[in-house]
Design a protein around this motif. Structure first.
Motif, short mmCIF file in Angstrom:
data_model
loop_
_atom_site.label_atom_id
_atom_site.label_comp_id
_atom_site.label_asym_id
_atom_site.label_seq_id
_atom_site.Cartn_x
_atom_site.Cartn_y
_atom_site.Cartn_z
N HIS A 23 0.81 -1.21 0.00
CA HIS A 23 0.00 0.00 0.00
C HIS A 23 0.85 1.26 0.00
O HIS A 23 0.44 2.29 -0.54
N LYS A 24 2.06 1.17 0.56
CA LYS A 24 2.89 2.38 0.62
C LYS A 24 3.44 2.72 -0.76
O LYS A 24 3.44 3.88 -1.18
N LYS A 25 3.87 1.67 -1.47
CA LYS A 25 4.39 1.94 -2.82
C LYS A 25 3.27 2.39 -3.74
O LYS A 25 3.44 3.28 -4.56
N ILE A 26 2.10 1.76 -3.60
CA ILE A 26 0.98 2.18 -4.45
C ILE A 26 0.60 3.61 -4.12
O ILE A 26 0.29 4.40 -5.01
N GLY A 27 0.67 3.96 -2.84
CA GLY A 27 0.42 5.34 -2.44
C GLY A 27 1.36 6.28 -3.16
O GLY A 27 0.95 7.31 -3.71
N GLY A 409 11.63 9.70 4.32
CA GLY A 409 12.70 9.73 5.31
C GLY A 409 13.58 10.97 5.25
O GLY A 409 14.64 10.99 5.86
N THR A 410 13.15 11.99 4.51
CA THR A 410 13.90 13.24 4.50
C THR A 410 12.92 14.38 4.70
O THR A 410 11.76 14.28 4.33
N MET A 411 13.41 15.46 5.26
CA MET A 411 12.53 16.58 5.59
C MET A 411 12.64 17.65 4.50
O MET A 411 13.73 18.11 4.19
N LEU A 412 11.49 18.04 3.91
CA LEU A 412 11.53 19.13 2.94
C LEU A 412 11.97 20.41 3.64
O LEU A 412 11.64 20.62 4.81
N SER A 413 12.70 21.25 2.93
CA SER A 413 13.18 22.50 3.53
C SER A 413 12.01 23.36 3.96
O SER A 413 11.11 23.65 3.18
N VAL A 491 15.80 11.30 8.64
CA VAL A 491 15.13 11.72 9.87
C VAL A 491 14.61 10.49 10.62
O VAL A 491 14.54 9.40 10.06
N GLY A 492 14.23 10.70 11.88
CA GLY A 492 13.77 9.60 12.73
C GLY A 492 12.28 9.34 12.60
O GLY A 492 11.64 9.78 11.64
N ASN A 493 11.73 8.62 13.59
CA ASN A 493 10.33 8.21 13.53
C ASN A 493 9.37 9.39 13.49
O ASN A 493 8.40 9.38 12.78
N PRO A 509 11.20 5.93 6.13
CA PRO A 509 9.93 5.29 5.77
C PRO A 509 9.75 3.97 6.52
O PRO A 509 10.73 3.37 6.92
N PRO A 510 8.53 3.55 6.72
CA PRO A 510 8.28 2.33 7.49
C PRO A 510 8.79 1.10 6.75
O PRO A 510 8.88 1.13 5.52
#
Ligand code: HEM
Ligand SMILES: [Cu+2]
Lengths: 626, 115
Positions: A23-27, A409-413, A491-493, A509-510
């Protein structure tokens, strides 16, 4: 099997995405597909605004202008806004309820491919040079008179894409009903899950009418039917009814998930429980129900008579009540909260006044006598852009910033995010606020150009400049995404630090199985509760570490849909060519064979073993790669 | 989840299980006969109407047929499609909502909308 990224060739990666049922990839696929069509629709919009920049402009021909507005509306509603929201629902909702996937992963993938091929089918019309040109509403008297294959592309493309939406809706419903983690009662579901639930129920009831309408249209145009042909005993008004019985619920299908995203944002960044949660849930359900009772407000001027108009006017105004309940609950959520002005929160704060303005103009149009003045003028254009851009698109942009760290897993600026917001928000009001007055001053909607000296020049100029500002905002967002991806700072959880629901307690990502163990839910905002009580992980588990059963990927959904895609062209050309009918039959046969293969093959999935899970858990505890 | 667990019922549970199954079976058979009976009655009505039996006008027969049909649908749903059993609340809710829409929308058409 493990989701840890191995170095693979491009082909293998492509195959992985084409066969995925995760479901995550389809998302993410939905987000990419929807994002692509958002850009296509955006380019069409820019050309429209360029054409209307000055009076007597001839940048595009009148016919091309009709193509542009039709494809802009159709693309934005069916191929951009809906799929992007489906992307968020797919990715986030199972995480929020503590599930490992949606109920029917195979159908989920099928739904995505139907959307994708439907969208491609629709846009192939540009390559053929015969483009739908009867407006996104495709009223039958226009669409039956339209020459060429334009409307055929509309009818068949939307049929395919619409089938995908119906599947996605049913899938979400079953997931939410059956796959909630222990303790996750209905009244503990996060609001985004609730709005997903109600929007999916609306899809379940609203899309079948669209399917029927599109089939009627297909028969009328391609197979000699006469459903809408009054000279043969048909009735052209039926299309309008069918379309709006679908169409009005559709606009709420779009706005409810947007409400859900904003509800999450308000409570995360005010660091408060959502104010009046039960009232919010009730309002959501009520909006969902009433949404089916108001379709004729789009047809006040058709001549239904005063009784019908009066009843539908009252029903329409009734919807404003639960909507108002929501607005006040959001305000009271912020009230006294410790507010953090992040990018998503900025969008949320900007959303409230913008959407309220759209709601107010909606109620104005809901007053039937006034609507006789407003109908088919630029006022209508202003109204629906205030609700759709000021509501849905702001929610999508907010959601991209909010959930980006979870998904990639990365934060947009944040700086660039705020720049995007300012450009987009200012541009949006600049474009559409003035259109209310253009409507009052008599400018009709869907006109190719206008004469000089009617006092519309400056207003149109302002509107076009606003569109440019919005485009700049979107470009900054794209730059932001590229820069963030290149820098790749992990980034973390819980990158926002105040996550309240289950998705913020697992890695970003999970892992592909989401939860090592099914979590136990102890209340609304369960992660927040756990953290308040000193449980740093935010999770309590409901079971020991056990083997997990997961579904295998499959290419069959792709092939099933490909058959429909081919059959579409067969149907379109069967009247004038000899290969049309064989192609139609071949395409359908292809689909049925794919279905048969799926039914006959025994695919029992695979297991993630206890040992693998334990290894992942240990890695995470060591602070290793996640 | 992964391993299949074998679970042996106690004699008491087995007893209860058998009694429950018997009751369900009895219910099913009774409802089935009732439905057959109602179908026969419906046919009889129609035949009576066609033969011109006194009193069996179409204003009596048609509403009765509709009534019987409704009862049959309900029996079908509740007994044979298990809607009376536990855990069917949500499907019921969706079906009834659908029925309400399917009733209200055509009703609007025939009363205020059509022209
Ligand atoms: C308070 C709630 C709302 C009310 C009372 C309302 C009322 C109306 C009315 C009466 C019209 C028809 C005007 C005309 O054509 O003469 C209309 C058009 C429209 N509304 Fe709304 N509306 C509301 C919310 C929304 C929302 C939330 C959306 C979408 C997210 C939306 C999207 C649209 C669209 C797309 C149209 C134009 C359709 C077309 O003719 O192409 N509305 N609205
Ligand atoms: Cu509407």
């Amino acid at each position: 099997m493990s989701s840890v990224a191995q170095k693979r060739g491009f082909g293998a990666a492509l195959w992985d995405w084409m066969t995925t049922v995760d479901h995550k990839k389809i998302g993410i696929l939905y987000l990419i597909g929807g994002g692509f069509f958002f850009v296509v629709g955006g380019i069409e919009a820019m050309i429209i605004r360029l054409q209307l920049l000055k009076p007597n402009n001839d940048l595009v021909s009148a016919g091309l202008f009709n193509d542009l507005i039709t494809m802009h509306g159709t693309t934005m509603i069916f191929l951009a806004a809906m799929p992007i929201l489906f992307g968020f629902m797919n990715y986030i909702m199972p995480l929020q309820i503590g599930a490992r996937d949606v109920a029917f992963p195979f159908i989920n993938s099928l739904g995505f491919w139907m959307f994708f091929f439907g969208g491609v089918f629709l846009n192939v019309s540009w390559l053929v040079g015969q483009v739908p040109d009867a407006g996104w509403t495709s009223y039958a008297s226009l669409s039956l008179a339209s020459t060429g294959h334009g409307i055929d592309f509309y009818a068949i493309g939307l049929q395919i894409a619409g089938g995908g939406s119906l599947m996605a809706g049913i899938n979400f419903l079953v997931t939410i009903i059956n796959m909630r983690a222990p303790g996750m009662t209905y009244m503990r579901m996060p609001l985004f899950t609730w709005t997903t639930f109600v929007a999916s129920a609306m899809i379940l009831f609203a899309f079948p009418p669209l399917t029927v309408g599109l089939f009627f249209l297909t028969f009328d145009r391609m197979f000699g039917g006469n459903f809408f042909n009054h000279t043969m005993g048909g009735n052209t008004i039926i299309w309008e009814h069918i379309f709006w019985i679908f169409g009005h619920p559709e606009v709420y299908i779009l706005i409810l998930p947007a409400f859900g995203i904003f509800s999450e944002i308000f409570s995360i960044f005010s660091r408060k429980r959502l104010f009046g949660y039960p009232a919010m849930v009730f309002a959501t359900v009520l909006i969902g129900f009433l949404g089916f009772m108001v379709w004729a407000h789009h047809m006040f001027t058709v001549g239904l008579g005063p009784t019908a108009n009066a009843i539908f006017a009252v029903a329409t105004m009734a919807i404003a009540v639960p909507t108002g309940v929501k607005i006040f609950n959001w305000l009271l959520t912020i009230w006294g909260g410790s507010i953090v002005l992040t990018t998503p929160m900025l969008y949320a704060l900007g959303f409230i006044p913008s959407f309220v303005m759209g709601g107010v103009t909606g109620v104005m149009q809901g007053a039937a006598p006034l609507d006789y003045q407003l109908h088919d003028s630029y006022f209508i254009v202003a109204h629906f852009h205030y609700v759709i851009v000021g509501g849905v698109v702001l929610a999508i942009l907010a959601g991209v910033h909010l959930y980006w760290p979870k998904m990639f897993g990365t934060m947009l600026s944040e700086t660039l995010g705020k720049i995007t917001f300012v450009f987009f928000f200012v541009g949006f009001h600049c474009t559409f606020l003035i259109q209310h007055w253009l409507g009052f001053w008599g400018m009709p909607r869907r006109v190719w150009t206008y004469m000089d000296g009617q006092g519309w020049n400056t207003a149109n100029m302002i509107s076009s400049i606003g569109a440019l500002l919005m485009a700049i905002g979107v470009i900054v967002l794209v730059v932001n995404i590229i820069m963030t991806t290149v820098k790749n700072v992990r980034v973390g959880n819980d990158p926002w630090g105040d996550g309240r629901t289950l998705e913020w307690a697992i890695p970003s990502p999970p892992p592909f199985y989401n939860f090592t163990q099914t979590p136990l839910v102890r209340g609304l905002d369960t992660v927040w509760i756990e953290k308040q009580e000193g449980n740093k992980t935010g999770l309590t588990f409901a079971e020991p570490v056990q083997d997990i059963h997961m579904p295998n990927g499959s290419i069959i959904p792709f092939f099933m849909t490909f058959g429909l895609f081919i059959a579409g062209f067969g149907a379109m050309f069967h009247q004038e060519t000899s290969w049309g009918l064989p192609l139609l039959i071949f395409g359908l046969a292809w689909t049925f064979v794919s279905m048969a293969v799926r039914s006959l093959q025994d695919d029992l999935g695979f297991h993630v073993t206890k040992q693998e899970l334990q290894r992942d858990i240990d890695n995470a505890n060591k602070g290793g790669q996640n | 989840m992964s391993e299949v667990e074998m679970y042996k019922r106690t004699p008491l549970e087995q007893d209860l299980f058998i009694r429950r199954s018997k009751e369900t079976m009895r219910g099913q058979v009774m409802m089935f006969s009732l439905m057959i009976f109602m179908t026969l009655v419906s046919f009889t009505f129609v035949v009576a109407h066609l033969q011109g039996v006194e009193g069996f006008t179409k204003y009596l027969v048609i509403p009765l047929l509709f009534l019987f049909a409704a009862v049959q649908v309900a029996l079908q749903l509740f007994y044979f499609m298990h809607m009376k059993e536990k855990g069917h609340g949500v499907p019921q809710m969706f079906m009834f909502t659908g029925a309400v829409f399917a009733f209200l929308i055509p009703l609007t058409f025939v009363t205020i909308v059509w022209w």
